[in-house]
Write a protein that holds these residues in place. Structure first.
Motif, PDB file in Angstrom:
ATOM      1  N   SER A 152      -3.467   6.786  -4.781  1.00 20.36           N
ATOM      2  CA  SER A 152      -2.365   6.057  -5.422  1.00 20.36           C
ATOM      3  C   SER A 152      -1.028   6.359  -4.742  1.00 20.36           C
ATOM      4  CB  SER A 152      -2.296   6.384  -6.915  1.00 20.36           C
ATOM      5  OG  SER A 152      -1.939   7.738  -7.124  1.00 20.36           O
ATOM      6  N   ILE A 153      -0.869   7.600  -4.249  1.00 22.87           N
ATOM      7  CA  ILE A 153       0.358   7.956  -3.521  1.00 22.87           C
ATOM      8  C   ILE A 153       0.456   7.138  -2.244  1.00 22.87           C
ATOM      9  CG2 ILE A 153       1.535   9.785  -2.235  1.00 22.87           C
ATOM     10  CD1 ILE A 153       0.378  11.770  -4.283  1.00 22.87           C
ATOM     11  N   LEU A 154      -0.655   7.093  -1.492  1.00 19.04           N
ATOM     12  CA  LEU A 154      -0.649   6.327  -0.240  1.00 19.04           C
ATOM     13  C   LEU A 154      -0.416   4.845  -0.516  1.00 19.04           C
ATOM     14  CD1 LEU A 154      -0.943   6.209   2.799  1.00 19.04           C
ATOM     15  CD2 LEU A 154      -3.432   6.127   2.530  1.00 19.04           C
ATOM     16  N   LYS A 155      -1.023   4.324  -1.575  1.00 22.16           N
ATOM     17  CA  LYS A 155      -0.813   2.907  -1.914  1.00 22.16           C
ATOM     18  C   LYS A 155       0.658   2.641  -2.236  1.00 22.16           C
ATOM     19  CE  LYS A 155      -2.444  -0.910  -4.793  1.00 22.16           C
ATOM     20  NZ  LYS A 155      -1.094  -1.480  -4.942  1.00 22.16           N
ATOM     21  N   TRP A 156       1.297   3.550  -3.012  1.00 22.66           N
ATOM     22  CA  TRP A 156       2.715   3.368  -3.336  1.00 22.66           C
ATOM     23  C   TRP A 156       3.555   3.360  -2.065  1.00 22.66           C
ATOM     24  CZ3 TRP A 156       7.528   5.344  -2.732  1.00 22.66           C
ATOM     25  CH2 TRP A 156       8.522   4.969  -3.654  1.00 22.66           C
ATOM     26  N   LEU A 157       3.272   4.282  -1.171  1.00 25.18           N
ATOM     27  CA  LEU A 157       4.023   4.351   0.077  1.00 25.18           C
ATOM     28  C   LEU A 157       3.749   3.141   0.966  1.00 25.18           C
ATOM     29  CD1 LEU A 157       3.558   8.157   0.856  1.00 25.18           C
ATOM     30  CD2 LEU A 157       5.687   7.022   0.182  1.00 25.18           C
ATOM     31  N   ARG A 158       2.491   2.690   0.997  1.00 23.60           N
ATOM     32  CA  ARG A 158       2.163   1.484   1.761  1.00 23.60           C
ATOM     33  C   ARG A 158       2.960   0.285   1.238  1.00 23.60           C
ATOM     34  NH1 ARG A 158      -0.254   3.806   5.617  1.00 23.60           N
ATOM     35  NH2 ARG A 158      -2.517   3.859   5.868  1.00 23.60           N
ATOM     36  N   ASP A 159       2.976   0.117  -0.087  1.00 21.39           N
ATOM     37  CA  ASP A 159       3.616  -1.051  -0.693  1.00 21.39           C
ATOM     38  C   ASP A 159       5.140  -1.012  -0.591  1.00 21.39           C
ATOM     39  OD1 ASP A 159       1.141  -2.007  -1.398  1.00 21.39           O
ATOM     40  OD2 ASP A 159       1.237  -1.315  -3.478  1.00 21.39           O
ATOM     41  N   ASN A 160       5.711   0.189  -0.687  1.00 19.13           N
ATOM     42  CA  ASN A 160       7.170   0.301  -0.764  1.00 19.13           C
ATOM     43  C   ASN A 160       7.839   0.662   0.556  1.00 19.13           C
ATOM     44  OD1 ASN A 160       8.038   0.115  -3.817  1.00 19.13           O
ATOM     45  ND2 ASN A 160       6.132   1.288  -3.785  1.00 19.13           N
ATOM     46  N   VAL A 161       7.126   1.397   1.414  1.00 19.81           N
ATOM     47  CA  VAL A 161       7.742   1.880   2.653  1.00 19.81           C
ATOM     48  C   VAL A 161       7.016   1.374   3.902  1.00 19.81           C
ATOM     49  CG1 VAL A 161       8.477   3.917   3.965  1.00 19.81           C
ATOM     50  CG2 VAL A 161       8.488   3.992   1.465  1.00 19.81           C
ATOM     51  N   HIS A 162       5.738   1.703   4.026  1.00 18.23           N
ATOM     52  CA  HIS A 162       5.018   1.511   5.282  1.00 18.23           C
ATOM     53  C   HIS A 162       4.967   0.070   5.768  1.00 18.23           C
ATOM     54  CE1 HIS A 162       2.545   5.417   4.358  1.00 18.23           C
ATOM     55  NE2 HIS A 162       3.850   5.622   4.410  1.00 18.23           N
ATOM     56  N   LYS A 163       4.570  -0.836   4.897  1.00 13.67           N
ATOM     57  CA  LYS A 163       4.292  -2.208   5.343  1.00 13.67           C
ATOM     58  C   LYS A 163       5.521  -2.911   5.908  1.00 13.67           C
ATOM     59  CE  LYS A 163       4.976  -4.723   0.962  1.00 13.67           C
ATOM     60  NZ  LYS A 163       4.292  -5.528  -0.095  1.00 13.67           N
ATOM     61  N   HIS A 164       6.703  -2.414   5.565  1.00 14.10           N
ATOM     62  CA  HIS A 164       7.929  -3.088   5.997  1.00 14.10           C
ATOM     63  C   HIS A 164       8.335  -2.739   7.425  1.00 14.10           C
ATOM     64  CE1 HIS A 164       8.439  -4.594   1.982  1.00 14.10           C
ATOM     65  NE2 HIS A 164       8.495  -3.380   1.477  1.00 14.10           N
ATOM     66  N   GLY A 165       7.773  -1.653   7.992  1.00 15.95           N
ATOM     67  CA  GLY A 165       8.161  -1.277   9.343  1.00 15.95           C
ATOM     68  C   GLY A 165       9.671  -1.197   9.485  1.00 15.95           C
ATOM     69  N   ALA A 166      10.193  -1.900  10.491  1.00 19.64           N
ATOM     70  CA  ALA A 166      11.637  -1.876  10.757  1.00 19.64           C
ATOM     71  C   ALA A 166      12.337  -3.146  10.258  1.00 19.64           C
ATOM     72  CB  ALA A 166      11.882  -1.692  12.252  1.00 19.64           C
ATOM     73  N   VAL A 167      11.750  -3.802   9.267  1.00 18.63           N
ATOM     74  CA  VAL A 167      12.343  -5.047   8.753  1.00 18.63           C
ATOM     75  C   VAL A 167      13.696  -4.780   8.096  1.00 18.63           C
ATOM     76  CG1 VAL A 167      12.086  -6.923   7.075  1.00 18.63           C
ATOM     77  CG2 VAL A 167      10.131  -6.217   8.476  1.00 18.63           C
ATOM     78  N   TYR A 168      13.799  -3.650   7.376  1.00 12.40           N
ATOM     79  CA  TYR A 168      15.039  -3.318   6.680  1.00 12.40           C
ATOM     80  C   TYR A 168      15.722  -2.108   7.311  1.00 12.40           C
ATOM     81  CZ  TYR A 168      12.918  -6.260   3.086  1.00 12.40           C
ATOM     82  OH  TYR A 168      12.327  -7.315   2.419  1.00 12.40           O
TER      83      TYR A 168
END
Length: 495
Positions: free
Chosen positions: A446-462
């Protein structure tokens, strides 16, 4: 306009190929390459860098940037446009011959640093470091700066960060750490390091591999190797590699180091595939990147809950801790003791190592210190901030590889990473109050999923400030990290 966007993506893809080639050569230089190959390999790296520079500064890029209507792009393509435009404007200010020269200088400098560190002699590295510093000063002159000269280098790793902002964050951070450190010093009677012992390297490797696999590292898309200085490198989609360094007398550098690099790698493995062809397959900043590694190393990997789950396994691997009870081990893994080596520093004093480097780098690029005085400046600051003095150069000014490749402005990211990580931790617990319970049960999904959804998947978009505001609803603060430290170490040391 769609045709223009497609053509721009093709150019970005080609640059990505050259960057991947450079990364592969860099990884090979640090892990496998024979010494006699270094000069030729440096020339190859110089060639690849020059080709990327040619593509970036081509008339085609300018024409396509002019043709594309920014306001009509979607969120990801807007980020692609902003990044390529920023890099184009920067690259066109640097002469092509300088790009090749910089790549060669930094490659040779890294090799000289390795030799100097092995021989504990700063004099071997000093002439190379001087060239790298002059190279970065020249770079600042090409790019330009609106405020402090060091701002130009900070912006390379932490978009929008300035000396003014950092000074305020670091002052609050330093004061909070020093206050807690002084309380701990007054409270303790004995602080012997009881984890120094005999830890066979193969067993360290086996245990580390087990842990990072449990945390979610995908071995079909990555690997673990050994190098002088631990790092994570992304060689392209589906190939994220980490390295570590082993110490037979202490299991902490490799075990915690692997967890740290695993945090970086999980971030890299979590980028959307589409970001790779748009120049966005990178962290929002190095500070955000460090937040992921420090979140895993410290907030998870040095937590009581984590070791409640893994301690019996660890005892099965190593004879030297079979008779150590859990509470003593937990205190030892979080033992506070000001030390010389940054990568071996405890969680509390670590940021003081970063603040020392930050102050030295500011001094270098604002012409406040000469290279002949750098070593003395380093040693004096270590005595002032941490109460320790290096016995030799390898545990002093030569301990980090960052200056050898010109990564000035990078070090503050480590401290910023701690601040981001604590702020993210606060939000995760708010969203999932069972986080600590899940860690104690060895459940990291669940920790990895939260980080994937909120941080990881965005890369350098923001940008980093946009990302932290999107996730937590506020700008970056030092208070969450200071509160986290006070809560944790007050319990450990019965303050």
């Amino acid at each position: 306009m769609k045709d223009s966007v497609s053509k721009l993506k093709e150019i970005i893809k080609k640059m990505g190929y050259f960057n991947s080639m450079s990364s592969i050569m860099y990884w090979d230089m640090s892990v496998n390459a024979p010494k006699k190959s270094i000069d030729y390999r440096s020339e190859l790296l110089g060639f690849a860098s020059t080709e990327v520079h040619k593509l970036m500064t081509s008339d085609s890029v300018k024409e396509l940037l002019d043709e594309i209507k920014y306001e009509e792009l979607d969120v990801i393509d807007k980020a692609m446009y902003r990044e390529i435009k920023k890099e184009y404007e920067k690259a066109t200010k640097i002469p092509e011959e300088k790009v090749h020269e910089y790549a060669v200088i930094s490659s040779k400098s890294q090799v000289a640093w390795e030799e100097a560190k092995e021989k504990k002699d700063f004099e071997i590295f000093k002439p190379h470091l001087e060239k790298v510093i002059n190279m970065k000063k020249e770079y600042i002159d090409f790019i330009g700066n609106k405020g402090n000269k060091y701002d130009t280098l900070l912006d390379e790793f932490e978009k929008g960060m300035t000396v003014d902002k950092l000074d305020k964050l670091f002052e609050e951070l330093k004061n909070g750490i020093m206050e807690l450190l002084n309380k701990i010093r007054k409270s303790r009677k004995e602080n012997k390091d009881k984890l120094i012992g005999n830890y066979p390297i193969e067993k360290q490797k086996e245990f580390s591999l087990k842990v990072i696999k449990d945390l979610g590292f995908d071995f079909d898309g990555g690997r673990l190797d050994k190098s002088v200085h631990p790092y994570t490198i992304n060689l392209g989609y589906g190939d994220v590699r980490i390295t570590t360094h082993y110490n037979e007398k202490d299991l902490r550098p490799a075990v915690l180091g692997c967890i740290h690099e695993c945090g970086h790698a999980l971030y890299e493995q979590g980028f959307k595939e589409e970001l790779y062809n748009k120049g966005l397959s990178d962290g929002a900043s190095m500070g955000i990147h460090e937040s992921q590694s420090l979140f895993y190393e410290n907030i998870i990997g040095q937590s009581k809950e984590f070791w409640k789950y893994y301690y019996k396994d660890l005892q099965d691997y190593f004879e030297d801790i079979k008779n150590m009870d859990f509470d003593e081990f937990y205190q030892q893994i979080n033992r506070v003791e000001p030390s010389l080596i940054r990568i071996d520093a405890d969680e509390l004093t670590y940021c003081l190592h970063i603040i020392i480097r930050y102050e030295i780098e500011k001094a270098i690029f604002n012409e406040e210190v000469e290279i002949n005085n750098l070593k003395d400046m380093w040693n004096k600051k270590y005595e002032e901030y941490l109460g320790v003095i290096p016995d030799h150069d390898s545990e002093g000014i030569l301990q980090d590889m960052h200056w050898s490749d010109g990564s000035f402005g990078y070090f503050p990211s480590y401290a910023l990473g701690n601040l981001y990580a604590a702020q993210f931790r606060n939000k995760i617990i708010s969203d999932n109050p069972k986080m600590l319970e899940e860690i104690e049960n060895g459940n990291f999904e669940s920790i990895l999923k939260w980080l994937r959804d909120n941080v990881h998947k965005h890369g350098a978009v923001y940008s980093p400030s946009e990302l932290v505001c999107n996730i937590t609803g506020e700008e970056l603060h030092a208070k969450y990290f200071i509160e986290y430290l006070n809560d944790k170490y007050s319990k450990i040391y019965n303050l």
